[in-house]
Design an enzyme around this catalytic site. Structure first.
Site: not given
Ligand code: RIB
Ligand code: CA
Length: 304
Positions: A235
């Site tokens: 992500h």
């Molecule tokens: O949904 C993904 C996000 O939530 C990313 O930033 C992961 O590190 C968590 O913080």
């Protein structure tokens, strides 16, 4: 190209860890400070992890502690995805000490003093960024762009309706969506195109011989398998890759809103395509995933 002055607010976190290393290895980014928030794991771990990652990269960037909990509601971590220590159980040599000053105040001080507008990257619950703008709304004029990994067009990863960062502090996300500064959003449907498949991880491992790259691959390899996807989504590095190589993405303006209501829909984001005049965000839609992983390997292999 003149390096972009950037502050990253994060909750390392396995994917945050890769995002920080990517930023620290990229000459396009002039990282002014790293601020830390409780999120994937508690603040004590996210702070220690950010300090250790800066040390691992051989960098000298101040790291500041921030909010341990959201603006409203209780703190809830995500140890299932990130392990108890936040790095899927991988332990790093400890970093140095945290820099003095709390995140929201440090963000305000940097925005006030910067000779040119700053870019803020939020890859955890947006509490610190929102507290800075709630305390001093005029600073929105000193922000070149806010880039957030947050939200989803449909569905969620922490509840059926919501993505983790938006769900963890929806009030904070709402503050940023209303701040009036240029805002780019990397939602789940974008980051789910950046899957760490076994073949991509193997290519990443082969990209170099440094300790930072090896550690990044160890963290990625230690992640639990994704219940439905062929590899865990990476992500947070998507938010940094947007700044480093925007040609990897397509994007369109939209009006984004987040539900702050209590209950099953809390943290749900709606992303409605809108003309630039009425949009409050530029939403990333597609990613050249192979180009993204090639960039990751090329940059992480530069680190010691
Ligand atoms: O949904 C993904 C996000 O939530 C990313 O930033 C992961 O590190 C968590 O913080
Ligand atoms: Ca994160």
């Amino acid at each position: 190209m003149t390096p972009l002055p950037v502050i990253i607010d994060c909750d390392p976190g396995t994917d945050d860890a890769i995002a920080l290393l990517l930023a620290l290895a990229s000459p396009e980014i002039a990282l002014q400070a790293i601020t830390v928030v409780g999120g994937n794991v508690g603040l004590e771990h996210t702070l220690a992890n950010a300090l250790a990652l800066v040390e691992l990269a051989g960098a000298r960037v101040p790291v500041h502690a921030g909010a341990a909990r959201p603006i409203r509601g209780e703190f809830t971590s995500a140890p299932r995805a990130h392990g108890e220590n936040g790095l899927a159980g991988v332990t790093l040599p400890p970093g140095g000490g945290a820099a003095p000053g709390l995140a929201a105040e440090i963000i305000r001080a940097h925005l006030r003093a910067a000779p040119a507008p700053l870019t803020l990257v939020g890859i955890g619950p947006a509490t610190n960024l929102a507290l800075a703008l709630l305390a001093e709304p005029d600073l929105a004029g000193n922000i070149a762009q806010i880039v957030l990994m947050s939200g989803a067009r449909a569905g969620g990863n922490v509840t059926a309706a919501a993505e983790f960062n938006a769900w963890s502090d929806p009030e904070a996300l709402a503050v940023l969506l209303a701040a009036g500064c240029p805002l780019t959003l990397a939602p789940l449907d974008l980051t789910h195109q950046a899957l760490v498949t076994p073949s991509r991880l193997a290519r990443l491992r082969a990209a170099g011989t440094g300790a930072a790259l090896a550690t990044a691959c160890a963290i990625l390899a230690a992640q639990p398998p994704h219940p439905t996807l062929p590899g865990p989504p990476l992500h947070d590095p998507c938010a940094l890759a947007w700044l480093i190589r925007p040609a990897l993405f397509t994007a369109r303006p939209a009006f984004v809103a987040v539900s702050c209501a209590e209950g099953a829909m809390r943290g749900q984001t709606t992303i409605a395509p809108a003309p630039e005049e009425t949009a409050n965000a530029l939403v990333l839609e597609t990613l050249d995933a192979d180009g993204f992983f090639a960039l990751l390997g090329e940059r992480l292999s530069r680190l010691p």
